[in-house]
Design a protein around this motif. Structure first.
Motif, mmCIF file in Angstrom:
data_model
loop_
_atom_site.group_PDB
_atom_site.id
_atom_site.type_symbol
_atom_site.label_atom_id
_atom_site.label_comp_id
_atom_site.label_asym_id
_atom_site.label_seq_id
_atom_site.Cartn_x
_atom_site.Cartn_y
_atom_site.Cartn_z
ATOM 1 N N GLN A 44 0.793 -1.216 0.000
ATOM 2 C CA GLN A 44 0.000 0.000 0.000
ATOM 3 C C GLN A 44 0.830 1.273 0.000
ATOM 4 N N SER A 53 -1.515 -2.217 5.862
ATOM 5 C CA SER A 53 -1.777 -1.135 4.916
ATOM 6 C C SER A 53 -2.180 0.140 5.637
ATOM 7 N N ASN A 100 -6.530 1.501 -3.312
ATOM 8 C CA ASN A 100 -5.348 1.594 -2.453
ATOM 9 C C ASN A 100 -4.406 2.698 -2.904
#
Length: 439
Positions: A43, A163, A277
């Motif tokens: 990410q 993430s 993302n």
């Protein structure tokens, strides 16, 4: 008088008949740490993209290609390391992959050109792609059947957590130390974790049974699963006959239809996951939200993913099905559309982003668990690895398509309408797996 041979031990039943113990939780926790680091590095480009673009003067389309280069590495890593793990074992592949994406992340911190960024992100992705299917397979193979889906989904929630941590670290460090600091953090931790894995992570007991000739190691691991039991005095039998490795096994008999549908839903959901993302912080920044604040709001997508994964794991657990997965992906499409509507209703934005994360990331976690159940031990890492590998093609296209849409000045509303299409297709594929094939 001829003595009767000791009864054979079915390793699968040995695990299924016992409660989950501390040793199995250790295995799942170590795999969860690997997946969390994986999530951080997967990410991180989305969070550093605004600062990286400004400092190195990288155009949006070129930046989309850099982001996608990491997913190219992930695709190759999943396709290569999944089958390789079915030959040589889960542990050596997990250790090697963790070291690889740690080194790749550290090298990324030294890059000052698009070409260097591309090469280092491919290397990092190569390790990331190989780690994920093996963490899923190893966790699955240490758990009793009744707890398998719950364990895999809980373990994989570490991906969304990692993430989210990437967003928090980015918000805390980029302004003071620059975008390079995020990659230094993301590269140092995996190297330490790899050393821990060498000492503490065991090989899959079910893989050892299928590969044969590993009775002493099996006895050691089984005694840790069930202290006080002495399986070494009993012959060990495989849950299934070892077979010659072949990708064609993924398409043998009734698996053909399921494999193709799994590939479809992995492709579509990972396309959407990687678009959101990597471009969500930039879209929010373009809407006038400061970079640090945009990173924090975008991290709600990951926080929602953690919550969604855990809720699905404990609410559904052994009742998880492809029919339920279709409903989850349908809900994802609705809330992704709502993200695009939220510019006129600000309070809706964090809610829409959080619930989208619950459905998209939670749905991917459920897909991983269902894929691990779908394939037998002898080809489990191959099956999950190839599903993720095909899905990575979607991961590659997602950031590129996002860069193109943003470069041509598409409105947020229309961009998120487009982003709602892939989860609808994934929902249809999941529903088709759920329905019995026509004779």
């Amino acid at each position: 008088m001829i003595s009767k041979p000791a009864p054979a031990l079915d390793v699968r039943r040995f695990i299924d008949d016992r409660p989950v113990g501390r040793y199995q939780l250790l295995v799942a926790s170590l795999c969860g740490v690997v997946v969390a680091i994986d999530g951080f590095d997967a990410q991180v480009m989305g969070y550093v993209a605004p600062a990286l673009s400004r400092e190195l003067h990288i155009a949006r389309v070129a930046l989309g290609s850099v982001i996608s280069s990491g997913t190219v590495g992930m695709m190759v890593g999943a396709l290569v390391f999944g089958p390789l793990a079915d030959r040589i074992g889960r542990k050596p592949i997990l250790v090697a992959c963790t070291l690889t994406f740690g080194v790749g992340s550290l090298l990324t911190a030294t890059a000052d050109t698009v070409a260097q960024l591309t090469v280092f992100r491919v290397l990092t992705g190569f390790g990331l792609g190989g780690a994920m299917p093996n963490a899923i397979a190893l966790t699955s193979e240490y758990m009793p059947k009744r707890s398998r889906d719950t364990a895999v989904m809980t373990m994989f929630s570490g991906f969304a957590f990692g993430s989210a941590v990437a967003g928090w670290v980015s918000a805390a460090t980029i302004g003071t130390f620059g975008w390079q600091s995020v990659f230094i953090v993301g590269g140092s931790i995996p190297i330490v974790v790899a050393i821990i894995l060498i000492s503490w992570l065991p090989e899959s007991v079910r893989f050892l049974v299928v590969s044969g000739g590993q009775e002493s190691r099996l006895a050691e691991y089984l005694s840790r699963i069930a202290p006080g039991v002495s399986p070494a005095r009993e012959p060990l039998i495989a849950e299934e006959e070892p077979r010659r490795f072949s990708i064609g096994e993924l398409f043998a008999g009734a698996r053909r239809r399921g494999t193709l549908l799994l590939w479809t839903l992995f492709f579509m959901n990972l396309l959407d996951l990687w678009f959101l993302n990597n471009w969500l912080p930039t879209i929010l920044n373009d809407a006038g939200i400061a970079t640090g604040t945009a990173s924090l709001i975008a991290s709600l997508f990951q926080v929602g993913g953690v919550i969604g994964s855990l809720v699905l794991a404990f609410a559904l657990g052994g009742r998880l099905s492809f029919g339920g997965l279709a409903v989850i992906y349908g809900a994802a499409a609705v809330f992704i559309v709502l993200i695009g509507q939220s510019r006129t209703f600000t309070p809706l934005l964090p809610i829409a982003i959080s619930v989208s994360g619950m459905c998209v990331i939670g749905g991917q976690t459920a897909s991983n668990a269902l894929a691990a159940d779908f394939y037998p031990t002898a080809i489990r890492a191959t099956g999950v690895g190839w599903a993720l590998g095909i899905g990575r093609i979607g991961s590659i296209l997602g950031p590129v398509l996002g860069g193109v849409l943003l470069s041509y000045g598409g409105s947020a509303k229309h961009i998120f309408w487009a982003a709602a299409i892939p989860p609808l297709i994934a929902a249809a594929a999941a529903a088709a797996v759920h329905l019995p094939a026509k004779e």
